[in-house]
Scaffold this active site. Structure first.
Site, PDB file in Angstrom:
ATOM      1  N   GLY A  86      10.690  71.911  -3.325  1.00 53.12           N
ATOM      2  CA  GLY A  86      10.141  70.813  -4.131  1.00 53.12           C
ATOM      3  C   GLY A  86       8.652  70.990  -4.394  1.00 53.12           C
ATOM      4  O   GLY A  86       7.929  71.537  -3.565  1.00 53.12           O
ATOM      5  N   ARG A 150      15.018  76.502  -5.660  1.00 53.51           N
ATOM      6  CA  ARG A 150      15.573  76.318  -4.317  1.00 53.51           C
ATOM      7  C   ARG A 150      16.568  77.408  -3.923  1.00 53.51           C
ATOM      8  O   ARG A 150      17.366  77.226  -2.998  1.00 53.51           O
ATOM      9  CB  ARG A 150      16.265  74.958  -4.223  1.00 53.51           C
ATOM     10  CG  ARG A 150      15.310  73.782  -4.184  1.00 53.51           C
ATOM     11  CD  ARG A 150      15.962  72.550  -3.621  1.00 53.51           C
ATOM     12  NE  ARG A 150      15.091  71.391  -3.720  1.00 53.51           N
ATOM     13  CZ  ARG A 150      14.180  71.072  -2.812  1.00 53.51           C
ATOM     14  NH1 ARG A 150      14.012  71.822  -1.757  1.00 53.51           N
ATOM     15  NH2 ARG A 150      13.415  70.010  -2.983  1.00 53.51           N
ATOM     16  N   ASP A 181      12.927  74.729   5.096  1.00 53.95           N
ATOM     17  CA  ASP A 181      13.994  75.657   4.720  1.00 53.95           C
ATOM     18  C   ASP A 181      13.426  76.939   4.118  1.00 53.95           C
ATOM     19  O   ASP A 181      13.881  78.041   4.422  1.00 53.95           O
ATOM     20  CB  ASP A 181      14.940  74.995   3.712  1.00 53.95           C
ATOM     21  CG  ASP A 181      15.826  73.944   4.381  1.00 53.95           C
ATOM     22  OD1 ASP A 181      16.127  74.112   5.577  1.00 53.95           O
ATOM     23  OD2 ASP A 181      16.190  72.963   3.718  1.00 53.95           O
ATOM     24  N   LYS A 207       4.196  73.725   2.981  1.00 58.89           N
ATOM     25  CA  LYS A 207       4.195  72.800   1.846  1.00 58.89           C
ATOM     26  C   LYS A 207       5.321  71.806   1.972  1.00 58.89           C
ATOM     27  O   LYS A 207       6.429  72.208   2.341  1.00 58.89           O
ATOM     28  CB  LYS A 207       4.385  73.633   0.563  1.00 58.89           C
ATOM     29  CG  LYS A 207       4.688  72.844  -0.665  1.00 58.89           C
ATOM     30  CD  LYS A 207       6.002  73.235  -1.337  1.00 58.89           C
ATOM     31  CE  LYS A 207       7.230  72.892  -0.545  1.00 58.89           C
ATOM     32  NZ  LYS A 207       8.500  73.012  -1.250  1.00 58.89           N
ATOM     33  N   THR A 208       5.130  70.574   1.779  1.00 59.06           N
ATOM     34  CA  THR A 208       6.152  69.569   1.483  1.00 59.06           C
ATOM     35  C   THR A 208       5.497  68.199   1.499  1.00 59.06           C
ATOM     36  O   THR A 208       4.755  67.866   2.435  1.00 59.06           O
ATOM     37  CB  THR A 208       7.382  69.573   2.433  1.00 59.06           C
ATOM     38  OG1 THR A 208       8.217  68.466   2.082  1.00 59.06           O
ATOM     39  CG2 THR A 208       7.053  69.474   3.914  1.00 59.06           C
ATOM     40  N   ASP A 210       6.991  65.677   2.091  1.00 56.55           N
ATOM     41  CA  ASP A 210       7.681  64.889   3.123  1.00 56.55           C
ATOM     42  C   ASP A 210       6.897  64.806   4.430  1.00 56.55           C
ATOM     43  O   ASP A 210       7.153  63.930   5.252  1.00 56.55           O
ATOM     44  CB  ASP A 210       9.062  65.492   3.423  1.00 56.55           C
ATOM     45  CG  ASP A 210      10.017  65.343   2.258  1.00 56.55           C
ATOM     46  OD1 ASP A 210       9.605  64.794   1.229  1.00 56.55           O
ATOM     47  OD2 ASP A 210      11.175  65.786   2.378  1.00 56.55           O
ATOM     48  N   LYS A 247       8.107  35.644  -7.554  1.00 61.42           N
ATOM     49  CA  LYS A 247       9.512  35.318  -7.842  1.00 61.42           C
ATOM     50  C   LYS A 247      10.511  36.439  -7.548  1.00 61.42           C
ATOM     51  O   LYS A 247      11.710  36.216  -7.673  1.00 61.42           O
ATOM     52  CB  LYS A 247       9.656  34.845  -9.291  1.00 61.42           C
ATOM     53  CG  LYS A 247       9.235  35.846 -10.333  1.00 61.42           C
ATOM     54  CD  LYS A 247       9.482  35.276 -11.731  1.00 61.42           C
ATOM     55  CE  LYS A 247       9.048  36.264 -12.789  1.00 61.42           C
ATOM     56  NZ  LYS A 247       9.202  35.794 -14.130  1.00 61.42           N
ATOM     57  N   TYR A 248      10.041  37.619  -7.221  1.00 60.23           N
ATOM     58  CA  TYR A 248      11.000  38.706  -6.978  1.00 60.23           C
ATOM     59  C   TYR A 248      10.866  39.305  -5.585  1.00 60.23           C
ATOM     60  O   TYR A 248       9.761  39.342  -5.022  1.00 60.23           O
ATOM     61  CB  TYR A 248      10.769  39.867  -7.956  1.00 60.23           C
ATOM     62  CG  TYR A 248      10.980  39.536  -9.399  1.00 60.23           C
ATOM     63  CD1 TYR A 248      12.201  39.066  -9.856  1.00 60.23           C
ATOM     64  CD2 TYR A 248       9.944  39.717 -10.316  1.00 60.23           C
ATOM     65  CE1 TYR A 248      12.391  38.779 -11.201  1.00 60.23           C
ATOM     66  CE2 TYR A 248      10.115  39.431 -11.657  1.00 60.23           C
ATOM     67  CZ  TYR A 248      11.343  38.957 -12.098  1.00 60.23           C
ATOM     68  OH  TYR A 248      11.522  38.672 -13.419  1.00 60.23           O
ATOM     69  N   ARG A 257      13.062  63.331   2.549  1.00 56.03           N
ATOM     70  CA  ARG A 257      14.484  63.622   2.708  1.00 56.03           C
ATOM     71  C   ARG A 257      14.978  63.382   4.134  1.00 56.03           C
ATOM     72  O   ARG A 257      16.015  62.778   4.328  1.00 56.03           O
ATOM     73  CB  ARG A 257      14.720  65.078   2.304  1.00 56.03           C
ATOM     74  CG  ARG A 257      16.145  65.459   2.173  1.00 56.03           C
ATOM     75  CD  ARG A 257      16.294  66.849   1.661  1.00 56.03           C
ATOM     76  NE  ARG A 257      15.500  67.792   2.426  1.00 56.03           N
ATOM     77  CZ  ARG A 257      15.127  68.975   1.981  1.00 56.03           C
ATOM     78  NH1 ARG A 257      15.435  69.340   0.764  1.00 56.03           N
ATOM     79  NH2 ARG A 257      14.433  69.785   2.740  1.00 56.03           N
ATOM     80  N   TYR A 430       9.669  61.570  -7.681  1.00 54.69           N
ATOM     81  CA  TYR A 430       9.176  62.625  -8.569  1.00 54.69           C
ATOM     82  C   TYR A 430       7.793  62.282  -9.133  1.00 54.69           C
ATOM     83  O   TYR A 430       7.039  63.177  -9.494  1.00 54.69           O
ATOM     84  CB  TYR A 430      10.210  62.883  -9.676  1.00 54.69           C
ATOM     85  CG  TYR A 430      11.530  63.365  -9.076  1.00 54.69           C
ATOM     86  CD1 TYR A 430      11.683  64.687  -8.690  1.00 54.69           C
ATOM     87  CD2 TYR A 430      12.575  62.481  -8.810  1.00 54.69           C
ATOM     88  CE1 TYR A 430      12.851  65.136  -8.090  1.00 54.69           C
ATOM     89  CE2 TYR A 430      13.740  62.908  -8.205  1.00 54.69           C
ATOM     90  CZ  TYR A 430      13.869  64.242  -7.844  1.00 54.69           C
ATOM     91  OH  TYR A 430      15.021  64.676  -7.224  1.00 54.69           O
ATOM     92  N   ARG A 433       5.020  64.054  -6.896  1.00 52.39           N
ATOM     93  CA  ARG A 433       5.057  65.450  -6.430  1.00 52.39           C
ATOM     94  C   ARG A 433       4.159  66.404  -7.196  1.00 52.39           C
ATOM     95  O   ARG A 433       3.898  67.513  -6.738  1.00 52.39           O
ATOM     96  CB  ARG A 433       6.489  65.977  -6.481  1.00 52.39           C
ATOM     97  CG  ARG A 433       7.427  65.218  -5.582  1.00 52.39           C
ATOM     98  CD  ARG A 433       8.671  65.989  -5.276  1.00 52.39           C
ATOM     99  NE  ARG A 433       9.284  66.590  -6.452  1.00 52.39           N
ATOM    100  CZ  ARG A 433      10.398  67.289  -6.415  1.00 52.39           C
ATOM    101  NH1 ARG A 433      11.020  67.469  -5.261  1.00 52.39           N
ATOM    102  NH2 ARG A 433      10.919  67.803  -7.508  1.00 52.39           N
TER     103      ARG A 433
HETATM  104  P1  FBP Z   1      10.645  70.188  -0.074  1.00 52.79           P
HETATM  105  O1  FBP Z   1      10.976  69.859   1.351  1.00 52.79           O
HETATM  106  O2  FBP Z   1      11.299  71.382  -0.586  1.00 52.79           O
HETATM  107  O3  FBP Z   1       9.156  70.224  -0.279  1.00 52.79           O
HETATM  108  O4  FBP Z   1      11.157  69.000  -1.011  1.00 52.79           O
HETATM  109  C1  FBP Z   1      10.998  67.684  -0.668  1.00 52.79           C
HETATM  110  C2  FBP Z   1      11.568  66.738  -1.691  1.00 52.79           C
HETATM  111  O5  FBP Z   1      10.568  66.280  -2.564  1.00 52.79           O
HETATM  112  C3  FBP Z   1      12.256  65.561  -0.992  1.00 52.79           C
HETATM  113  O6  FBP Z   1      11.344  64.526  -0.748  1.00 52.79           O
HETATM  114  C4  FBP Z   1      13.358  65.222  -1.957  1.00 52.79           C
HETATM  115  O7  FBP Z   1      14.473  64.626  -1.339  1.00 52.79           O
HETATM  116  C5  FBP Z   1      13.745  66.541  -2.504  1.00 52.79           C
HETATM  117  O8  FBP Z   1      12.585  67.334  -2.475  1.00 52.79           O
HETATM  118  C6  FBP Z   1      14.273  66.454  -3.913  1.00 52.79           C
HETATM  119  O9  FBP Z   1      14.750  67.680  -4.295  1.00 52.79           O
HETATM  120  P2  FBP Z   1      14.893  68.199  -5.783  1.00 52.79           P
HETATM  121  O10 FBP Z   1      13.531  68.586  -6.230  1.00 52.79           O
HETATM  122  O11 FBP Z   1      15.756  69.394  -5.656  1.00 52.79           O
HETATM  123  O12 FBP Z   1      15.469  67.095  -6.581  1.00 52.79           O
END
Ligand code: FBP
Length: 559
Positions: A86, A150, A181, A207-208, A210, A247-248, A257, A430, A433
């Site tokens: 990602g 990926r 991964d 990198k991530t 997350d 109101k919401y 993930r 998204y 990112r």
């Molecule tokens: P990485 O661990 O590869 O950095 O990706 C994280 C992530 O952004 C998660 O937060 C999300 O669930 C996933 O990628 C979404 O994957 P894709 O880009 O394949 O839709």
């Protein structure tokens, strides 16, 4: 490609920003020396991990210190870089730092990007990264310069293909920029090259968004800082809307993930009424029903105060932390892998659903049937190439809304609730990112790339670039590398046991969670929302350079 004609004002300003290197790297790679620490062990499953990584297991931690280094500048080398998984803000600066680091040792060193992620290695799609190429990408978000993907390099044919292409390109090293991964893949490649006596070093870069690739030496994965700042701006804006309209109830699912770090950090920055942390759900073995009761309790209490509004944050990975759902997903993973071929022959989702129900143990088939049909179908969607459920496609926030609504209806009938529950759902993932990297991420990624060049030039392989001391000024950051095998354990993927980097989850005895646990009661009823606003790139350092609350709690203890 970015061209001069599509550069915004901010983009133009960011091109002029010069990331600040840690002092130890400032004089160039030829002026630093590696200092080797003690041999290391994997985080778990020592014997199994060791037997898979016969040539790269147990290497020492490396730290860099100032000192002449005659080895690195001798011969010009060629390095390949790949962005994997990602997107995360700062990827371009890793490439920029890598290029600068390589050139600091020898102007003849060359850098090539593999296009489209690891598949670029298999298809041998490359482009040379020169000063001119990087010029328009400095300090920008996204991975669009060489893109990402990926694809997992896992079969023996793929390993052989990777070797053939890297040798064809006469490359001396490969830098893998990825999450857990992808860096597992980097570790396997490093091991394979050593075993095959191929003289190609493999270095990883953490990198991530997350934030779950971390330990004592990797204090943060890059992109987490920027992404959480972007989500916090959005959530903060919703909080202000809530305060204005009253109101919401907003249910916001956030990326992350497997770990709930993003949700926790955004929670700190915005102080919403309910924040669900997956790791706590798992530790307390909470059922879906108990989670719903907990949310409904806050809704009812707020309604009694005349507040029929609020905001809830849920990590996208929550579903995998609920023990009964975890068991269901693990069974589904195995079934989908085992019956992959047969499932492809079925005509539609209903047939797939029926087939899967017939194969599940009774209690899980009952659980699957009790879920809203959309959610049940989302659980059966294809796994990613690493065997993970694609939680970004599962609308957990809608599941919660539906189940909380039902619970409230029942409470209404029992005359225990008389409020109004109008909901709006959101998913922020998204959006965060590819944002323009914060000053922190711009500096951090530049340093990680430069440091990766130092590891490569010192002949290290199977290492992850490590830059630490991150709550201090970037000049004071410490640099080095840690063996990738040190982070490994054995997990079940696609129905088989595999070596993988262990994900760093939110620790319930860690300072960030403890700080959250102390504050959440107040957040739930009194509206103490915070509105962090957009990332600032210019202005006082206390606003522009400050990093995450998570890191501050982790490094400075109780704050
Ligand atoms: P990485 O661990 O590869 O950095 O990706 C994280 C992530 O952004 C998660 O937060 C999300 O669930 C996933 O990628 C979404 O994957 P894709 O880009 O394949 O839709």
């Amino acid at each position: 490609m970015v061209q001069k004609s599509n550069i915004s004002e901010l983009h133009a300003e960011r091109l002029n920003f010069q990331p600040v290197l840690p002092n130890v790297l400032k004089k160039g790679v030829a002026n630093i020396k590696p200092v080797l620490g003690k041999p290391t062990k994997s985080v778990a499953d020592f014997d199994k991990v060791k037997s898979i990584f016969e040539n790269t297991y147990g290497m020492p931690v490396v730290s860099f210190q100032a000192g002449k280094n005659a080895v690195v500048a001798k011969k010009a080398i060629k390095v390949g870089v790949v962005l994997s998984g990602g997107q995360a803000p700062g990827g371009h600066n890793v490439i920029y730092g890598l290029l600068e680091g390589l050139k600091s040792a020898n102007k003849q060193n060359k850098l090539y990007g593999f296009l489209g992620g690891p598949s670029g290695i298999l298809d041998n799609k490359t482009m040379e990264i020169t000063d001119k190429v990087i010029e328009l990408y400095k300090n920008t978000g996204g991975f669009d310069l060489i893109q990402s993907g990926r694809t997992k390099i896992e079969s023996s044919e793929q390993f052989a293909q990777a070797k053939a292409n890297i040798l064809k390109n006469k490359m001396d090293a490969l830098v893998f920029v990825g999450g857990d991964d992808s860096n597992t893949n980097a570790a396997l490649l490093a091991e394979y090259f050593k075993k095959e006596k191929v003289n190609v070093n493999v270095i990883g870069v953490p990198k991530t968004i997350d934030g779950d690739l971390k330990n004592e030496y990797i204090e943060a994965s890059f992109g987490f800082d920027t992404a959480t700042k972007i989500y916090s701006e959005l959530v903060g804006n919703i909080c202000r809307d809530i305060n204005s309209a009253r109101k919401y109830w907003h249910f916001v699912r956030l990326m992350g993930r497997s770990a709930s770090h993003i949700t926790l950090e955004v929670g700190f920055k915005t102080q919403p009424n309910v924040v669900l942390i997956g790791e706590e759900v798992l530790a307390k073995k909470m059922t879906l029903g108990q989670i719903i009761d907990q949310i409904a309790d806050v809704v009812v209490k707020r309604a009694k105060l005349g507040k029929n509004f609020g905001i809830l944050l849920v990590p996208e990975g929550l579903i995998e932390f609920i023990p009964e759902m975890k068991e269901l997903i693990s069974n589904l993973n195995d079934l989908l892998a085992e019956h992959e071929v047969h499932l492809k022959t079925l005509q539609n989702v209903e047939d797939e659903f029926k087939f899967i129900l017939s194969k599940l143990p009774k209690h899980l088939s009952a659980l699957m049937s009790s879920l809203p049909i959309d959610i049940a179908c989302q659980l059966m969607l294809d796994r990613d190439p690493h065997g993970n459920v694609q939680v970004s496609l599962i609308e957990t926030e809608k599941l919660l809304i539906e189940m909380v609504s039902k619970k409230l209806e029942a409470l209404k009938k029992a005359k225990k609730y008389s409020g109004k529950f109008s909901t709006i759902n959101h998913f922020f993932g998204y959006e965060g990112r590819c944002g323009v990297p914060s000053n922190f991420d711009a500096n951090y990624t530049f340093a990680l790339g430069y440091n990766a060049a130092a590891l490569v030039l010192n002949g290290m392989s199977g290492y992850l670039s490590s830059v630490k001391n991150l709550t201090k000024k970037s000049q004071d950051w410490q640099c080095g590398g840690i063996p990738l095998t040190m982070m490994m354990n054995i997990e079940r993927r696609k129905g088989k046991e595999k070596p993988v980097i262990q994900k760093a989850l939110v620790k319930l005895n860690g300072e960030p969670f403890k700080a959250f646990a102390k504050q959440r009661k107040e957040w739930s009823l009194s509206d103490c929302y915070m509105f962090p606003g957009p990332i600032q790139y210019f202005g006082p350092a206390s606003v522009t350079d400050i990093t995450t609350k998570t890191l501050q709690y982790e490094q400075n203890g109780k704050k």
